[in-house]
Design a protein around this motif. Structure first.
Motif, PDB file in Angstrom:
ATOM      1  N   HIS A  32       0.848  -1.192   0.000  1.00 47.83           N
ATOM      2  CA  HIS A  32       0.000   0.000   0.000  1.00 47.83           C
ATOM      3  C   HIS A  32       0.886   1.245   0.000  1.00 47.83           C
ATOM      4  O   HIS A  32       2.095   1.155   0.218  1.00 47.83           O
ATOM      5  CB  HIS A  32      -0.893   0.014   1.239  1.00 47.83           C
ATOM      6  CG  HIS A  32      -1.865  -1.121   1.281  1.00 47.83           C
ATOM      7  ND1 HIS A  32      -3.107  -1.052   0.717  1.00 47.83           N
ATOM      8  CD2 HIS A  32      -1.768  -2.365   1.805  1.00 47.83           C
ATOM      9  CE1 HIS A  32      -3.741  -2.193   0.885  1.00 47.83           C
ATOM     10  NE2 HIS A  32      -2.947  -3.016   1.546  1.00 47.83           N
ATOM     11  N   SER A  34       1.339   4.955   1.892  1.00 47.50           N
ATOM     12  CA  SER A  34       0.979   5.621   3.140  1.00 47.50           C
ATOM     13  C   SER A  34       0.388   7.005   2.901  1.00 47.50           C
ATOM     14  O   SER A  34       0.870   7.762   2.053  1.00 47.50           O
ATOM     15  CB  SER A  34       2.222   5.751   4.024  1.00 47.50           C
ATOM     16  OG  SER A  34       1.925   6.487   5.190  1.00 47.50           O
ATOM     17  N   ASP A  35      -0.626   7.322   3.703  1.00 52.11           N
ATOM     18  CA  ASP A  35      -1.161   8.684   3.717  1.00 52.11           C
ATOM     19  C   ASP A  35      -0.402   9.531   4.743  1.00 52.11           C
ATOM     20  O   ASP A  35      -0.721  10.692   4.969  1.00 52.11           O
ATOM     21  CB  ASP A  35      -2.661   8.687   4.007  1.00 52.11           C
ATOM     22  CG  ASP A  35      -3.018   8.132   5.376  1.00 52.11           C
ATOM     23  OD1 ASP A  35      -2.104   7.796   6.172  1.00 52.11           O
ATOM     24  OD2 ASP A  35      -4.222   8.024   5.666  1.00 52.11           O
ATOM     25  N   ASP A  37      -0.186   8.926   8.016  1.00 51.03           N
ATOM     26  CA  ASP A  37      -0.824   9.018   9.321  1.00 51.03           C
ATOM     27  C   ASP A  37      -1.002   7.635   9.941  1.00 51.03           C
ATOM     28  O   ASP A  37      -1.826   6.847   9.485  1.00 51.03           O
ATOM     29  CB  ASP A  37      -2.191   9.686   9.184  1.00 51.03           C
ATOM     30  CG  ASP A  37      -2.879   9.902  10.520  1.00 51.03           C
ATOM     31  OD1 ASP A  37      -2.178  10.139  11.518  1.00 51.03           O
ATOM     32  OD2 ASP A  37      -4.118   9.828  10.549  1.00 51.03           O
ATOM     33  N   LYS A  50       4.315   9.903   4.178  1.00 50.61           N
ATOM     34  CA  LYS A  50       3.278  10.106   3.170  1.00 50.61           C
ATOM     35  C   LYS A  50       3.867   9.832   1.782  1.00 50.61           C
ATOM     36  O   LYS A  50       4.939  10.321   1.442  1.00 50.61           O
ATOM     37  CB  LYS A  50       2.746  11.531   3.244  1.00 50.61           C
ATOM     38  CG  LYS A  50       1.594  11.776   2.301  1.00 50.61           C
ATOM     39  CD  LYS A  50       1.005  13.145   2.485  1.00 50.61           C
ATOM     40  CE  LYS A  50      -0.201  13.279   1.570  1.00 50.61           C
ATOM     41  NZ  LYS A  50      -0.940  14.511   1.840  1.00 50.61           N
ATOM     42  N   GLY A  51       3.174   9.006   1.020  1.00 54.17           N
ATOM     43  CA  GLY A  51       3.601   8.667  -0.334  1.00 54.17           C
ATOM     44  C   GLY A  51       4.564   7.497  -0.408  1.00 54.17           C
ATOM     45  O   GLY A  51       4.869   7.023  -1.499  1.00 54.17           O
TER      46      GLY A  51
END
Length: 159
Positions: A32, A34-35, A37, A50-51
Motif C-alpha cells: 500500500h 501511506s497517507d 498518518d 506520506k507517499g
C-alpha cells in the motif's frame, strides 16, 4: 531497576517479507501507499512517510505455534529501511498522537505471565517494562497497541 533494551523486528526476517516471503498466515504481504498518518514500521520504528510504500502482513512474534502465540497485522516499509538499534530509550514514534500501549511479560516458554499486563503511556513504558523484568521468571516483554492489539516490539533485559 533492570536495564532494558527495545528490540525491533529482525532485519533478515523483514528483508524476506519485503521480498515476498509469506507472512504468518502463509499469504504474501499486501503493498500500500501511506497517507502519512499512523503507519508505524516495526523494523525501523518510524512512521512510514506520506507517499511511501509499506506492507501490511500478519505477524506472529513467537518461534512456534502454541495457545499463547498471538498473531495480528503489522506494518513495515516496503523498501529496505535500517533496523532500530537496540536501546534503552523508548522509540520516538511511540510518543505520537497520544498513543497508549499494552505491555505484558512472557516466560521463557513463550507463555503469557498473567498479572503482568498493563496499559502505559510512552513516558511510563521504560519503568513499567523494567518492573516486569525484575521478576526472575520473566524472559521478555511484548509491546502492543492498546487500541488494536498490534505487535510493536519486544523488550528484553539489556546486556
Amino acid at each position: 531497576m533492570s536495564a532494558i533494551a527495545f528490540i525491533a523486528l529482525d532485519t533478515e526476517e523483514v528483508r524476506a517479507l519485503q521480498n515476498g516471503a509469506p507472512d504468518a498466515n502463509g499469504q504474501t504481504p499486501e503493498r500500500h501507499i501511506s497517507d502519512g498518518d499512523g503507519v508505524p514500521c516495526r523494523h525501523c520504528q518510524r512512521d512510514v512517510g506520506k507517499g511511501e510504500a509499506y506492507l501490511i502482513l500478519n505477524y506472529r512474534p513467537f518461534p512456534a505455534l502454541q495457545p499463547y502465540a498471538e498473531s495480528g497485522p503489522i506494518f513495515i516499509h516496503a523498501e529496505p529501511c535500517e533496523r532500530y538499534a537496540a536501546t534503552s530509550e523508548t522509540p520516538d514514534m511511540f510518543f505520537k498522537n497520544g498513543r497508549r500501549y499494552l505491555i505484558k511479560g512472557y516466560y521463557a516458554n513463550d507463555r503469557i505471565a498473567y498479572g503482568t499486563g498493563t496499559i502505559v503511556a510512552p513516558e511510563d513504558m521504560e519503568k513499567a517494562a523494567a518492573r516486569i523484568l525484575e521478576r526472575s521468571d520473566i524472559a521478555y516483554v511484548h509491546v502492543r497497541s492498546a487500541l488494536n492489539n498490534c505487535y510493536q516490539l519486544r523488550i528484553e533485559r539489556a546486556g
